[in-house]
Design a protein around this motif. Structure first.
Motif, short mmCIF file in Angstrom:
data_model
loop_
_atom_site.label_atom_id
_atom_site.label_comp_id
_atom_site.label_asym_id
_atom_site.label_seq_id
_atom_site.Cartn_x
_atom_site.Cartn_y
_atom_site.Cartn_z
N GLY A 145 -36.61 -31.63 53.82
CA GLY A 145 -36.03 -31.23 55.09
C GLY A 145 -34.61 -31.73 55.30
O GLY A 145 -34.08 -31.62 56.40
N ARG A 146 -33.98 -32.25 54.23
CA ARG A 146 -32.63 -32.83 54.38
C ARG A 146 -31.53 -31.94 53.84
O ARG A 146 -30.37 -32.33 53.81
N ALA A 147 -31.86 -30.73 53.41
CA ALA A 147 -30.87 -29.85 52.80
C ALA A 147 -29.99 -29.19 53.86
O ALA A 147 -30.48 -28.52 54.76
N ALA A 148 -28.68 -29.39 53.75
CA ALA A 148 -27.73 -28.70 54.64
C ALA A 148 -27.29 -27.38 54.02
O ALA A 148 -27.13 -26.39 54.72
N TRP A 149 -27.08 -27.40 52.69
CA TRP A 149 -26.65 -26.20 51.97
C TRP A 149 -27.42 -26.09 50.66
O TRP A 149 -27.62 -27.09 49.97
N LEU A 150 -27.80 -24.88 50.33
CA LEU A 150 -28.29 -24.55 49.00
C LEU A 150 -27.16 -23.82 48.30
O LEU A 150 -26.71 -22.76 48.75
N VAL A 151 -26.67 -24.39 47.21
CA VAL A 151 -25.56 -23.82 46.46
C VAL A 151 -26.12 -23.29 45.15
O VAL A 151 -26.59 -24.05 44.30
N GLU A 152 -26.07 -21.97 44.98
CA GLU A 152 -26.61 -21.31 43.82
C GLU A 152 -25.50 -20.64 43.02
O GLU A 152 -24.61 -19.99 43.60
N ALA A 153 -25.54 -20.77 41.69
CA ALA A 153 -24.55 -20.10 40.86
C ALA A 153 -24.68 -18.59 41.03
O ALA A 153 -25.79 -18.04 41.01
N VAL A 181 -26.63 -21.01 52.81
CA VAL A 181 -26.65 -20.62 51.40
C VAL A 181 -25.26 -20.21 50.94
O VAL A 181 -24.57 -19.45 51.62
N CYS A 182 -24.86 -20.72 49.78
CA CYS A 182 -23.59 -20.32 49.16
C CYS A 182 -23.87 -19.86 47.73
O CYS A 182 -24.49 -20.59 46.95
N GLY A 183 -23.42 -18.67 47.40
CA GLY A 183 -23.53 -18.15 46.05
C GLY A 183 -22.20 -17.68 45.54
O GLY A 183 -22.09 -16.68 44.83
N LEU A 184 -21.17 -18.40 45.91
CA LEU A 184 -19.80 -17.98 45.64
C LEU A 184 -19.30 -18.34 44.25
O LEU A 184 -18.46 -17.66 43.68
N ALA A 208 -16.82 -28.47 38.23
CA ALA A 208 -16.62 -29.27 39.43
C ALA A 208 -17.54 -30.48 39.48
O ALA A 208 -17.14 -31.56 39.94
N LEU A 209 -18.76 -30.31 38.99
CA LEU A 209 -19.76 -31.37 39.09
C LEU A 209 -19.81 -32.25 37.85
O LEU A 209 -20.50 -33.28 37.85
N GLY A 210 -19.10 -31.86 36.81
CA GLY A 210 -19.14 -32.64 35.58
C GLY A 210 -20.48 -32.55 34.89
O GLY A 210 -20.95 -33.53 34.29
N LEU A 211 -21.11 -31.38 34.97
CA LEU A 211 -22.43 -31.18 34.39
C LEU A 211 -22.40 -30.00 33.43
O LEU A 211 -21.46 -29.20 33.44
N GLU A 212 -23.45 -29.87 32.62
CA GLU A 212 -23.61 -28.71 31.77
C GLU A 212 -24.57 -27.73 32.43
O GLU A 212 -25.63 -28.11 32.91
N ASN A 213 -24.15 -26.47 32.51
CA ASN A 213 -25.01 -25.39 33.01
C ASN A 213 -25.56 -25.69 34.40
O ASN A 213 -26.77 -25.66 34.63
N ALA A 214 -24.67 -25.98 35.34
CA ALA A 214 -25.08 -26.23 36.73
C ALA A 214 -25.41 -24.90 37.41
O ALA A 214 -24.55 -24.02 37.50
N ILE A 215 -26.63 -24.74 37.85
CA ILE A 215 -27.10 -23.49 38.46
C ILE A 215 -27.54 -23.69 39.90
O ILE A 215 -27.19 -22.91 40.79
N HIS A 216 -28.34 -24.73 40.13
CA HIS A 216 -28.93 -24.98 41.46
C HIS A 216 -28.44 -26.32 41.98
O HIS A 216 -28.46 -27.32 41.26
N ALA A 217 -28.02 -26.36 43.24
CA ALA A 217 -27.60 -27.62 43.85
C ALA A 217 -27.92 -27.60 45.34
O ALA A 217 -27.93 -26.54 45.97
N VAL A 218 -28.17 -28.76 45.87
CA VAL A 218 -28.40 -28.92 47.31
C VAL A 218 -27.46 -29.98 47.84
O VAL A 218 -27.38 -31.09 47.27
N PRO A 260 -17.06 -12.89 50.75
CA PRO A 260 -18.45 -13.18 51.16
C PRO A 260 -19.01 -14.34 50.34
O PRO A 260 -18.70 -14.48 49.15
N LEU A 261 -19.81 -15.15 50.97
CA LEU A 261 -20.34 -16.33 50.30
C LEU A 261 -21.59 -16.05 49.48
O LEU A 261 -22.03 -16.92 48.73
N THR A 262 -22.16 -14.87 49.61
CA THR A 262 -23.26 -14.47 48.73
C THR A 262 -22.90 -13.11 48.12
O THR A 262 -22.45 -12.22 48.83
N PRO A 263 -23.10 -12.94 46.81
CA PRO A 263 -22.73 -11.69 46.15
C PRO A 263 -23.55 -10.50 46.65
O PRO A 263 -24.73 -10.65 46.99
N PRO A 264 -22.95 -9.32 46.69
CA PRO A 264 -23.71 -8.12 47.08
C PRO A 264 -24.93 -7.89 46.20
O PRO A 264 -25.93 -7.34 46.66
#
Length: 222
Positions: free
Chosen positions: A121-129, A153-156, A165-175, A197-201
């Motif tokens: 219940g602490r998620a402010a944003w779900l950031v998806e590739a 939700v951001c899918g930008l 940006a995150l210094g990771l390999e294959n970053a897909i899902h983030a909260v 738009p912040l989410t793709p069509p």
């Protein structure tokens, strides 16, 4: 002090509509020494600020009609691609903020960890590739619908954008967890939403576009 804190309860007049708005909804510009118009997204550059609503149409209109020269009472020459410049700068600022959030320990990455953060219940944003699989994204979006209130939700960004940006390999899902960093990121990404738009069509039909109204198409839950 973050940008959201610094602009709380402060209002400015938009050059285009002449309406008074909260600073968080505006882009500040200043006259550059060479007579051009410089975006001041951090609102720290010296000089008299000129304020325009944070949308592509507003910035493009201000540039094409050279409303900056009128406001500054000086022969300024804004570039024809000023709106694109602002969009690029906002895009980079949003990614930089996510990198800072990870270093501060308030951004969780990976499917299982993201799911656990949403369940907490602490998620402010779900950031998806934007180019991630629909299956994993759909599962997290469906899970997020049960949080009250649901995360935005951001899918930008692409997986490459997020990984760099995150210094990771294959970053897909983030909260991004609730708190001050999330508040500051919200200010930045809401301004960016005026340019793209912040989410793709292509996501239409996913859980983000559920008939229950999980998202408004710009990445914001109702």
């Amino acid at each position: 002090m973050g940008l959201r804190d610094a602009t709380a309860d402060r209002e400015r007049r938009d050059l285009v509509t002449r309406q008074v708005m909260d600073e968080s909804r505006l882009i500040r510009f200043v006259a550059a020494p060479d007579g051009s118009v410089a975006p001041d997204l951090a609102r720290k550059l010296p000089g008299r600020g000129m304020w325009v609503e944070a949308t592509r149409d507003a910035v493009a209109h201000a540039a094409s009609k050279n409303l900056f020269a009128r406001a500054a009472k000086a022969p300024l020459k804004p570039s024809a691609d000023l709106a694109e410049t602002v969009e690029t700068l906002l895009f980079r600022r949003c990614l930089d903020q996510l990198g800072l959030a990870r270093r501060e320990g308030v951004l969780i990455s990976g499917f299982e960890k993201a799911a656990a953060a949403i369940r907490s219940g602490r998620a402010a944003w779900l950031v998806e590739a934007a180019d991630g699989s629909a299956d994993g994204r759909g599962k997290l979006l469906a899970l997020a619908r049960h949080q009250t209130p649901p995360p935005k939700v951001c899918g930008l960004f692409t997986a490459d954008d997020l990984s760099l940006a995150l210094g990771l390999e294959n970053a897909i899902h983030a909260v991004l967890l609730e708190g001050g960093r999330a508040d500051r990121w919200t200010t930045e990404v809401e301004r960016l939403a005026g340019f793209r738009p912040l989410t793709p069509p292509s996501w239409r039909g996913d859980a983000a576009e559920d008939p229950d109204g999980f998202s408004d198409g710009r990445g914001f839950a109702p």
